[in-house]
Design a protein around this motif. Sequence first.
Motif, mmCIF file in Angstrom:
data_model
loop_
_atom_site.group_PDB
_atom_site.id
_atom_site.type_symbol
_atom_site.label_atom_id
_atom_site.label_comp_id
_atom_site.label_asym_id
_atom_site.label_seq_id
_atom_site.Cartn_x
_atom_site.Cartn_y
_atom_site.Cartn_z
ATOM 1 N N MET A 148 -21.744 16.769 -14.873
ATOM 2 C CA MET A 148 -20.309 17.110 -15.073
ATOM 3 C C MET A 148 -20.356 18.709 -15.217
ATOM 4 O O MET A 148 -21.301 19.369 -16.091
ATOM 5 N N ASP A 149 -19.792 19.478 -14.400
ATOM 6 C CA ASP A 149 -19.486 20.917 -14.226
ATOM 7 C C ASP A 149 -18.112 21.415 -14.457
ATOM 8 O O ASP A 149 -17.089 20.620 -14.499
ATOM 9 N N SER A 150 -17.932 22.643 -14.269
ATOM 10 C CA SER A 150 -16.632 23.279 -14.454
ATOM 11 C C SER A 150 -15.714 22.696 -13.245
ATOM 12 O O SER A 150 -14.305 22.656 -13.411
ATOM 13 N N SER A 151 -16.487 22.074 -12.171
ATOM 14 C CA SER A 151 -15.397 21.444 -11.005
ATOM 15 C C SER A 151 -14.877 20.215 -11.167
ATOM 16 O O SER A 151 -13.808 19.719 -10.836
ATOM 17 N N ASN A 152 -15.380 19.461 -12.041
ATOM 18 C CA ASN A 152 -15.065 17.884 -12.365
ATOM 19 C C ASN A 152 -14.621 17.705 -13.683
ATOM 20 O O ASN A 152 -14.781 16.372 -14.141
ATOM 21 N N THR A 153 -14.663 18.908 -14.594
ATOM 22 C CA THR A 153 -14.496 18.309 -16.093
ATOM 23 C C THR A 153 -13.381 19.249 -16.457
ATOM 24 O O THR A 153 -13.025 20.276 -16.277
ATOM 25 N N ALA A 154 -12.465 18.623 -17.273
ATOM 26 C CA ALA A 154 -11.022 18.800 -17.579
ATOM 27 C C ALA A 154 -11.075 19.488 -18.814
ATOM 28 O O ALA A 154 -10.257 20.592 -19.266
ATOM 29 N N LYS A 155 -11.717 18.778 -19.795
ATOM 30 C CA LYS A 155 -11.979 19.660 -21.150
ATOM 31 C C LYS A 155 -13.349 19.481 -21.690
ATOM 32 O O LYS A 155 -14.210 18.513 -21.399
ATOM 33 N N ALA A 156 -13.969 20.507 -22.442
ATOM 34 C CA ALA A 156 -15.174 20.527 -22.828
ATOM 35 C C ALA A 156 -15.354 21.415 -24.331
ATOM 36 O O ALA A 156 -15.079 22.558 -24.318
#
Length: 307
Positions: A175-183
């Motif tokens: 899970m990185d910035s390309s496939n993650t909506a919120k973190a």
Amino acid sequence: MVVTTLITGLLSLGLGTAHAADSTLILSGGNGVFNLGPIAINGTASSAGVVKYMLDGNVISGCESVATTAATPFTARCAWVPAAAGPAVLTAEFTPTDSSLTKATSNTVKVTIGVPVQGVVSPIHIYVDTILATGSTGALAPRFNGCAIMNEFLVGQTIVFRIYANNADQGGAVMDSSNTAKAYIEVAGVKDPIQLAYGNHSGVAFWTGVLKTGAAPLYSTIGVISYKVTLVAKDSDTMKVLSTKLQAKKNADGTRVVDANGKAVYDRVTYYRSVSVSPALKGATGTWSSNFTATSQLSLFAAPVAK
């Protein structure tokens, strides 16, 4: 007269009365993991007999009357299947076979039935650790290595959360910035969630979040820092599906393994195949919060005072 006086004197000294010998029962064990099979509770008695085991004062089913071994050490074992995780108080009562001996109550054993620290992972698995940010000096400086994983911090230090995650919906993809909506991280006592940033750190990439401690308005609550990490995957019109296939079995030199009839031998193996989905797959939400014991959790302590 002399005989009567002698008997009276012996009775007054207690020498003419038979007393039952005291029995003993020592309880041990009872520590284990919930939902991982029976947990052994051991009783060691001073003689042969039967042992009744109890949980929080109630008799444990199946352990109402467990016989000890016939010879020393006189042991009896209860196979206990806890109904739930958490703290439990265990006791037992011993009844000797020899009726001239007294019954006995065991010592009290307090245990905490454990659960896996990672909990149920479905479909997002999250890893979290904490390190000290660079820049601290004096009494707040790292003792050895500033990037060492640690859970004890002093007021005035800056805590860096390091996080990575994998999404089983996408075949375990990072899970990185390309496939993650919120973190983000929610910290008890902190109004706004700490937003996580994904980036490169000396050649390796992961999520980071920062909690600064110190005098108000910074975080300064002494004790365990309670927090929860949340990652939300983006919606996707494709997903990875776990499947199986036959794969030719090979020898160490790369040649195929064959059976007695000269036919190739196959193994069934797993793999992920990509499939399109419509409507789009809703992005999964993964959360993580520590359920280690308090002494193993992230904690904040007062900084030492210079004398």
